[in-house]
Enzyme design. Sequence first.
Site, PDB file in Angstrom:
ATOM      1  N   PHE A 182       0.848  -1.023  -0.031  1.00  0.00           N
ATOM      2  CA  PHE A 182       0.083   0.037   0.126  1.00  0.00           C
ATOM      3  C   PHE A 182       0.718   1.130  -0.258  1.00  0.00           C
ATOM      4  O   PHE A 182       1.783   1.383   0.683  1.00  0.00           O
ATOM      5  CB  PHE A 182      -0.900  -0.115   1.216  1.00  0.00           C
ATOM      6  CG  PHE A 182      -1.778   1.236   1.301  1.00  0.00           C
ATOM      7  CD1 PHE A 182      -2.439   1.571   0.448  1.00  0.00           C
ATOM      8  CD2 PHE A 182      -2.123   1.603   2.576  1.00  0.00           C
ATOM      9  CE1 PHE A 182      -3.442   2.514   0.496  1.00  0.00           C
ATOM     10  CE2 PHE A 182      -3.094   2.755   2.770  1.00  0.00           C
ATOM     11  CZ  PHE A 182      -3.671   3.163   1.680  1.00  0.00           C
ATOM     12  N   LEU A 192       0.178  -5.389   1.197  1.00  0.00           N
ATOM     13  CA  LEU A 192      -0.754  -5.767   0.218  1.00  0.00           C
ATOM     14  C   LEU A 192      -0.115  -6.849  -0.824  1.00  0.00           C
ATOM     15  O   LEU A 192      -0.775  -7.588  -1.447  1.00  0.00           O
ATOM     16  CB  LEU A 192      -1.217  -4.658  -0.367  1.00  0.00           C
ATOM     17  CG  LEU A 192      -2.620  -4.049   0.248  1.00  0.00           C
ATOM     18  CD1 LEU A 192      -2.856  -2.848  -0.253  1.00  0.00           C
ATOM     19  CD2 LEU A 192      -3.731  -5.027   0.787  1.00  0.00           C
ATOM     20  N   ASP A 242       5.026  -9.440   6.255  1.00  0.00           N
ATOM     21  CA  ASP A 242       4.080  -8.732   7.122  1.00  0.00           C
ATOM     22  C   ASP A 242       2.802  -8.413   6.252  1.00  0.00           C
ATOM     23  O   ASP A 242       2.519  -7.457   6.114  1.00  0.00           O
ATOM     24  CB  ASP A 242       4.641  -7.360   7.801  1.00  0.00           C
ATOM     25  CG  ASP A 242       3.773  -6.883   8.889  1.00  0.00           C
ATOM     26  OD1 ASP A 242       3.785  -8.089   9.919  1.00  0.00           O
ATOM     27  OD2 ASP A 242       3.484  -5.977   9.325  1.00  0.00           O
ATOM     28  N   HIS A 266       6.064  -2.451  10.413  1.00  0.00           N
ATOM     29  CA  HIS A 266       5.508  -2.991   9.100  1.00  0.00           C
ATOM     30  C   HIS A 266       6.745  -3.110   8.169  1.00  0.00           C
ATOM     31  O   HIS A 266       6.597  -4.086   7.719  1.00  0.00           O
ATOM     32  CB  HIS A 266       4.360  -2.050   8.627  1.00  0.00           C
ATOM     33  CG  HIS A 266       3.628  -2.809   7.767  1.00  0.00           C
ATOM     34  ND1 HIS A 266       3.203  -4.031   7.470  1.00  0.00           N
ATOM     35  CD2 HIS A 266       3.250  -2.309   6.460  1.00  0.00           C
ATOM     36  CE1 HIS A 266       2.472  -4.062   6.520  1.00  0.00           C
ATOM     37  NE2 HIS A 266       2.484  -3.145   5.887  1.00  0.00           N
TER      38      HIS A 266
END
Length: 473
Positions: free
Chosen positions: A96, A172, A194, A281
């Site tokens: 993302f 994503l 992740d 992340h």
Amino acid sequence: MGNIWTIVLFLLGAAKGKEICYDHVGCFSDSEPWAGTAIRPLNVLPWSPERIGTRFLLYTNENPDTFQSLLPSDPSTVEASNFQADKKTRFIIHGFIDKGDESWLLDMCKNMFKVEEVNCICVDWKKGSQTTYTQAANNVRVVGAQVAQMLGMLSANYSYSPSQVHLIGHSLGAHVAGEAGSRTPGLGRITGLDPVEASFQGTPEEVRLDPSDAVFVDVIHTDAAPLIPFLGFGTKQQMGHLDFFPNGGEEMPGCEKNALSQIVDLDGIWAGTRDFVACNHLRSYKYYSESILSPDGFAAYPCDSYRAFESNKCFPCPDAGCPQMGHYADKFAGKTSEEQQKFFLNTGDSNSFARWRYGISITLSGRTVTGQVKVALFGNKGNTHQYDVFRGIIQPGSTHSSEFDAELDVGTIEKVKFLWNNNVVNPTLPRVGAAKITVQKGEEKTGYSFCSEDTVREDVLLTLLPCQTPGTV
């Protein structure tokens, strides 16, 4: 009567959901499980391939700095490139708000080129990822179909087996890899870095990354705290054959958050604060990238929970051994058992992240005093700094065990240094020692013992050498 049938048909159509079809990648519906559920309440169709504008950027050992563009619809672009059909191909897929020409993707390719001859393809779908989160999460489906289209073209035109392909997806991008894998029978490997939680955790397998998407699926979880209120972007759900939870999988060392990051609007989070807010992340791809150059620095231990791991209940490695988190996870012998497997390890807080876990057992000698005991290891590859092994009442003859994660592999251990202190003025100047210290490296079955008959005062180093076995001089 005709009007009633029109209404009935309209209602049936609404219940069925809308569908959109694109050349080469197929049709996409907004009916369940893709929408209309508690996890995916909004009916959103993915954008067209043209609008997403996915690019496949090929780097190889011959062109490590400048990419060559490949088109899944045009085999001649492969023909004109440095793509080598006799080498493995690793795709790196961003998530993302990210983009495929971000430096971390190329840095990962360059680390690969240091250890192997490989086709490294960065998948850039920035137009489809730099939008609202819900739209980006649905665009994943088209991008995954495009990756599958590329693999199909390589297979059809170059007899290139999907078993030679490894998809590495962050955020994503992990679910993009899952979508591509579900469309590509026999895909060799997927690594999920992740995988993102929102819109995916708790969904059926067809929506998200899961172990059926490739022959081998490994996952690294670095931001698995709940999205609300902790702003954990990643999923805690196991999605691979091997799922790794470094540092417990939620809070990475060096990533301490502050109150500024407690925002719950996913769409507003990233701009300008990406490295700060999303530190946990992003750690997943940093660990993976470093693991390429550190083939034994990320040994991970099977364990029920991080609490059990931290309580020294999962040491040493079992007879089956320990997998390495990251690039070399596929070398693990038991990598695809029927049951999904969970592994834990600790890392450093900044480069370098690699750590080597040692178990220590120490038998004390000398006086009974209160204090703390530290130990440092010295080997043929270097030495560690001092690690706390015990705090409390130091009693002669008592034995204490502990584990620590060293910043280097010391190699063959040649000696151990012991230190104690209690920071209390004691006019009797007590002396304490370690009669025996046994050291074991996590991946090894053998312990090495070091002995001393001496005792030392507070803050004086005591050196222990290998114990003399009976009959030796």
